[in-house]
Design a protein around this motif. Structure first.
Motif, mmCIF file in Angstrom:
data_model
loop_
_atom_site.group_PDB
_atom_site.id
_atom_site.type_symbol
_atom_site.label_atom_id
_atom_site.label_comp_id
_atom_site.label_asym_id
_atom_site.label_seq_id
_atom_site.Cartn_x
_atom_site.Cartn_y
_atom_site.Cartn_z
ATOM 1 N N VAL A 240 14.815 -4.122 17.226
ATOM 2 C CA VAL A 240 16.261 -4.043 17.065
ATOM 3 C C VAL A 240 16.880 -3.581 18.380
ATOM 4 C CG1 VAL A 240 18.178 -2.962 15.847
ATOM 5 C CG2 VAL A 240 16.086 -3.549 14.602
ATOM 6 N N LEU A 241 17.839 -4.348 18.898
ATOM 7 C CA LEU A 241 18.570 -3.992 20.106
ATOM 8 C C LEU A 241 20.032 -3.786 19.748
ATOM 9 C CD1 LEU A 241 17.146 -6.556 22.718
ATOM 10 C CD2 LEU A 241 16.258 -4.310 22.102
ATOM 11 N N ASN A 242 20.585 -2.654 20.161
ATOM 12 C CA ASN A 242 21.996 -2.388 19.934
ATOM 13 C C ASN A 242 22.741 -2.460 21.263
ATOM 14 O OD1 ASN A 242 24.016 -1.336 17.796
ATOM 15 N ND2 ASN A 242 24.435 -0.097 19.592
ATOM 16 N N TYR A 243 23.780 -3.299 21.318
ATOM 17 C CA TYR A 243 24.508 -3.559 22.549
ATOM 18 C C TYR A 243 25.809 -2.761 22.599
ATOM 19 C CZ TYR A 243 21.346 -7.548 23.094
ATOM 20 O OH TYR A 243 20.227 -8.331 23.229
ATOM 21 N N LYS A 244 26.200 -2.369 23.824
ATOM 22 C CA LYS A 244 27.441 -1.619 24.026
ATOM 23 C C LYS A 244 28.103 -2.085 25.311
ATOM 24 C CE LYS A 244 29.186 3.141 24.418
ATOM 25 N NZ LYS A 244 28.807 4.585 24.340
ATOM 26 N N ALA A 245 29.420 -2.294 25.258
ATOM 27 C CA ALA A 245 30.162 -2.719 26.443
ATOM 28 C C ALA A 245 30.920 -1.537 27.033
ATOM 29 C CB ALA A 245 31.129 -3.837 26.094
ATOM 30 N N VAL A 246 30.791 -1.363 28.349
ATOM 31 C CA VAL A 246 31.521 -0.322 29.070
ATOM 32 C C VAL A 246 32.128 -0.971 30.311
ATOM 33 C CG1 VAL A 246 31.407 1.920 30.200
ATOM 34 C CG2 VAL A 246 29.867 1.419 28.286
ATOM 35 N N ASP A 247 33.446 -0.920 30.429
ATOM 36 C CA ASP A 247 34.133 -1.554 31.562
ATOM 37 C C ASP A 247 33.769 -3.035 31.695
ATOM 38 O OD1 ASP A 247 35.317 0.861 32.182
ATOM 39 O OD2 ASP A 247 33.796 1.414 33.652
ATOM 40 N N GLY A 248 33.592 -3.711 30.560
ATOM 41 C CA GLY A 248 33.258 -5.126 30.595
ATOM 42 C C GLY A 248 31.814 -5.425 30.920
ATOM 43 N N ILE A 249 31.004 -4.384 31.062
ATOM 44 C CA ILE A 249 29.581 -4.550 31.351
ATOM 45 C C ILE A 249 28.799 -4.159 30.106
ATOM 46 C CG2 ILE A 249 27.644 -3.813 32.789
ATOM 47 C CD1 ILE A 249 29.676 -3.211 34.990
#
Length: 264
Positions: A240-249
């Motif tokens: 399981v991979l959980n993704y997060k966006a910070v400043d469009g990255i």
């Protein structure tokens, strides 16, 4: 230095592997660390390692700030770790340069390089709730790395990322293909996943070859399940991979790996 890998933009710029700005070493840039600084702060990374990256310096100073910020920041810390207006604000007892509940933040942070010595640092509370996003600028003055810029804002509520199956496959395969890379942890992961990777880089995604067959299923908000069978070693994997966006990255902030022996 490895070149940046820019994945297909889908409503936001998806970058899981970027050039780490200004990686310093004795060969690349002649920075002589201030001896008096190391006498006062002997445990700082620049005083214990012969070659460190700017990324590692930012992480190290912020971790020191998390400890120092549990109480009143003393003048010596202000003098040695801040520069310019940030130092002036730090030395002014009437100005609070940190959030009122800074002491409630854990050491599980994320460091996102931007450009020209600028970084975004994500934080979370001890109960794992999202904390603040800090915006940092780094400079070197008289052989001492210092924060010349420091601001923060409350973390925005997570929103669903528009990630296509092609993008999800690309990031998964890039991580595996970079299995032995020295900076693999900081290029792909933040927060819990980053520290899990630093502690045991071979366990965070225990594959050195991209599986020939795998499926991807969305579980929750920005959380995806990768499943496949390794018929050579007779092991079934669920990752399981959980993704997060910070400043469009976009980075991965949590990884759960489960495996089981395939039985007939």
């Amino acid at each position: 230095m490895r070149q940046a890998k820019v994945l297909i933009p889908i409503g936001l710029v998806f970058i899981v592997s970027i050039i780490l700005m200004s990686i310093f070493s004795n060969e690349e840039r002649d920075i002589i660390i201030n001896q008096a600084y190391c006498e006062e702060y002997p445990d700082m990374l620049v005083c214990t390692e012969t070659s460190v990256s700017e990324f590692e310096v930012v992480e190290d100073i912020f971790q020191a700030l998390l400890i120092e910020g549990d109480g009143v920041i003393d003048e010596s810390f202000c003098d040695n770790h801040f520069y310019g207006k940030v130092k002036s604000y730090c030395l002014n007892e009437n100005i609070e340069i940190l959030p009122h509940d800074f002491y409630r933040l854990s050491s599980t942070i994320g460091v996102i390089p931007k450009d020209n010595g600028k970084y975004t640092i994500t934080t979370q509370y001890y109960n794992e709730a999202p904390g603040y996003e800090f915006h940092i600028s780094l400079t070197v003055v008289d052989g001492i790395y210092q924060f010349s810029g420091l601001s923060y804002a409350e973390a925005s509520a997570p929103t669903e990322l528009d990630l296509t199956e092609e993008t999800l496959k690309t990031v998964f395969e890039d991580i595996i293909n970079d299995y032995a890379a020295r900076d693999r942890c900081q290029e792909y992961f933040i927060e819990e996943a980053y520290y899990d990777c630093k502690e045991n880089p071979e366990a965070i995604l225990p594959l050195s070859v991209v599986p020939s067959n795998y499926t991807i299923t969305q579980l929750e908000l920005n959380s995806y399940l990768y499943e496949f069978d390794d018929l050579v070693d007779n092991i079934s994997y669920s990752i399981v991979l959980n993704y997060k966006a910070v400043d469009g990255i976009v980075r991965i902030n949590n990884v759960i790996v489960e495996s089981a022996t395939i039985t007939e």
